[in-house]
Write an enzyme that holds these catalytic residues in place. Sequence first.
Site, short mmCIF file in Angstrom:
data_model
loop_
_atom_site.label_atom_id
_atom_site.label_comp_id
_atom_site.label_asym_id
_atom_site.label_seq_id
_atom_site.Cartn_x
_atom_site.Cartn_y
_atom_site.Cartn_z
N GLY A 111 -16.34 -63.25 -45.48
CA GLY A 111 -15.81 -63.96 -46.39
C GLY A 111 -13.69 -63.14 -45.72
O GLY A 111 -13.09 -64.16 -46.75
N THR A 113 -13.07 -64.33 -43.19
CA THR A 113 -12.45 -66.50 -42.65
C THR A 113 -12.04 -67.25 -43.63
O THR A 113 -11.86 -67.96 -43.45
CB THR A 113 -13.67 -66.22 -41.80
OG1 THR A 113 -13.77 -65.44 -40.81
CG2 THR A 113 -13.79 -67.66 -40.92
N THR A 133 -22.58 -64.31 -40.69
CA THR A 133 -22.32 -62.64 -41.01
C THR A 133 -23.82 -61.96 -40.97
O THR A 133 -24.29 -62.96 -41.54
CB THR A 133 -21.56 -62.51 -41.70
OG1 THR A 133 -21.66 -60.73 -41.70
CG2 THR A 133 -21.48 -62.85 -43.80
N ILE A 134 -23.73 -61.02 -40.70
CA ILE A 134 -25.12 -60.23 -40.52
C ILE A 134 -24.82 -60.25 -42.05
O ILE A 134 -26.48 -59.21 -41.59
CB ILE A 134 -25.35 -59.15 -39.57
CG1 ILE A 134 -24.43 -58.16 -39.60
CG2 ILE A 134 -25.48 -59.75 -37.95
CD1 ILE A 134 -24.73 -56.89 -38.49
N ASP A 135 -24.24 -59.31 -42.25
CA ASP A 135 -23.95 -58.55 -43.36
C ASP A 135 -24.60 -59.46 -45.01
O ASP A 135 -25.35 -58.80 -46.20
CB ASP A 135 -22.32 -58.49 -44.57
CG ASP A 135 -22.38 -56.90 -42.67
OD1 ASP A 135 -22.89 -56.56 -42.17
OD2 ASP A 135 -20.82 -56.99 -43.52
N GLY A 178 -23.66 -52.99 -42.76
CA GLY A 178 -23.30 -53.52 -44.00
C GLY A 178 -22.41 -52.45 -45.06
O GLY A 178 -22.87 -51.22 -45.18
N GLU A 230 -24.47 -48.42 -44.07
CA GLU A 230 -22.74 -47.56 -43.17
C GLU A 230 -22.03 -47.29 -44.97
O GLU A 230 -21.27 -46.75 -44.39
CB GLU A 230 -22.61 -48.61 -42.17
CG GLU A 230 -22.05 -49.47 -42.40
CD GLU A 230 -21.52 -50.27 -41.05
OE1 GLU A 230 -20.80 -49.44 -40.23
OE2 GLU A 230 -20.96 -52.04 -41.61
N GLN A 299 -27.31 -54.17 -33.97
CA GLN A 299 -27.95 -55.37 -34.58
C GLN A 299 -27.56 -56.32 -34.74
O GLN A 299 -27.58 -57.62 -35.54
CB GLN A 299 -27.69 -54.29 -35.79
CG GLN A 299 -28.35 -53.48 -36.43
CD GLN A 299 -27.49 -52.70 -37.67
OE1 GLN A 299 -27.71 -52.81 -38.54
NE2 GLN A 299 -26.96 -51.88 -37.22
N ARG A 300 -26.10 -56.71 -33.69
CA ARG A 300 -25.64 -58.16 -34.21
C ARG A 300 -26.30 -58.66 -32.19
O ARG A 300 -24.80 -59.77 -32.00
CB ARG A 300 -24.29 -57.83 -34.26
CG ARG A 300 -23.52 -57.39 -35.27
CD ARG A 300 -22.01 -57.85 -35.91
NE ARG A 300 -20.92 -57.83 -34.61
CZ ARG A 300 -20.58 -56.95 -35.22
NH1 ARG A 300 -20.24 -56.44 -36.37
NH2 ARG A 300 -19.11 -56.89 -34.28
#
Length: 373
Positions: A111, A113, A133-135, A178, A230, A299-300
Amino acid sequence: MSKQIGILTSGGDTPGLNAAIRAIGKASIRKYGVNIIGFLDGFRGLMENRSIPLGSKALSGILTQGGTILGTSREKPYKMRVGSKIKNMTDAIVENYHRNHLDCLVCMGGGGTQKNAYHLVRHGLNVITLPKTIDNDVGMTDLTFGFDTALGIAVGAIDRLHSTAHSHHRIIVVEIMGHRAGWLALGAGVSGGADVILIPEIPYDINIVAESILERSRQGKSFSIVAVAEGAITLEGDQKIQNIKKQLEEVTKKKEKAQIKNELRALDKKYTGNTIFLAQQLEEITRLESKVTILGHLQRGGSPSAADRILATRLGTACAKYMNEEKYGNMVAVKGDKTNLVPLENVVGKLKLIPMNHPWLISAREVGTCLGD
Ligand code: F6P
């Protein structure tokens, strides 16, 4: 004369970035005869004019690599640290865009970016973006690449936590990334069979969570897995934040606004990311031993999943086509099994939260998962 394209990756790194760089590069070179360069470390590299050529050799062997060969940063063009000062470096970026004779700049990110890219569009640059994004929380696209890989890592972790929680008759609280949206926690919680899933979209009541765990105990289930995003927040914290947000809407003076925004940030810090405190509270109320696992940047990391490699390749090759058609000022979005273009002005500020009628949420409730409400 051949066209000249610049690529940069910005925001948190994501598995699949290299697959996307490769796809844009290979398709642009092979189909459209374009020259590609990559700017290092996001918008900072463009501001400092640090780039590398992305010829066919540089693009080989990177499909399966995690991270980004270009490096990344969370720098904003209009708010960059230069020495000890924070400055608006938009002019330097615009200058370097022209110095490199770019026809288009591709920005890959979440978002933030998308917002930064739109800022450059408003300063006259030709920009196209990809959502990563992983989110999975970028608006106006069904999916972002990186999400599937992170989901697989989080589910794998929950699977492993299950056997140890079961053996020790414990509660294990697992924190999943997240901050604003709970896609990862919900997806991992549903597919990993978590007993409780707490997401930012549904403020939770600790007593309801504890009661659901005690009910499991009464049924002879001596362990529980709590998947918590998170950004999960208590009802009390959410109430306070909502009140401050209302105040923010009511004030008009710049100084007052800034003050309230600071308060908001402080409250956000105080009431989110409290996984350790959450586990302590659960232990106190239920008298069951509680342990915490924070998955964090695991996770990334690592190689992208097959689904992310495919998605990044699809978006990357579509991006090459749209650049050839000069469809600038847009994000290449996912719509079902197709890609489409969404004007950046319609993407900015559109955080994609989990709707309350989302099938994943409904199914979670139907199998008896506690969502804290
Ligand atoms: O990129 C998204 C994300 O991984 C979020 O899930 C997380 O809140 C944040 O980035 C962490 O950022 P950083 O790597 O800068 O600590």
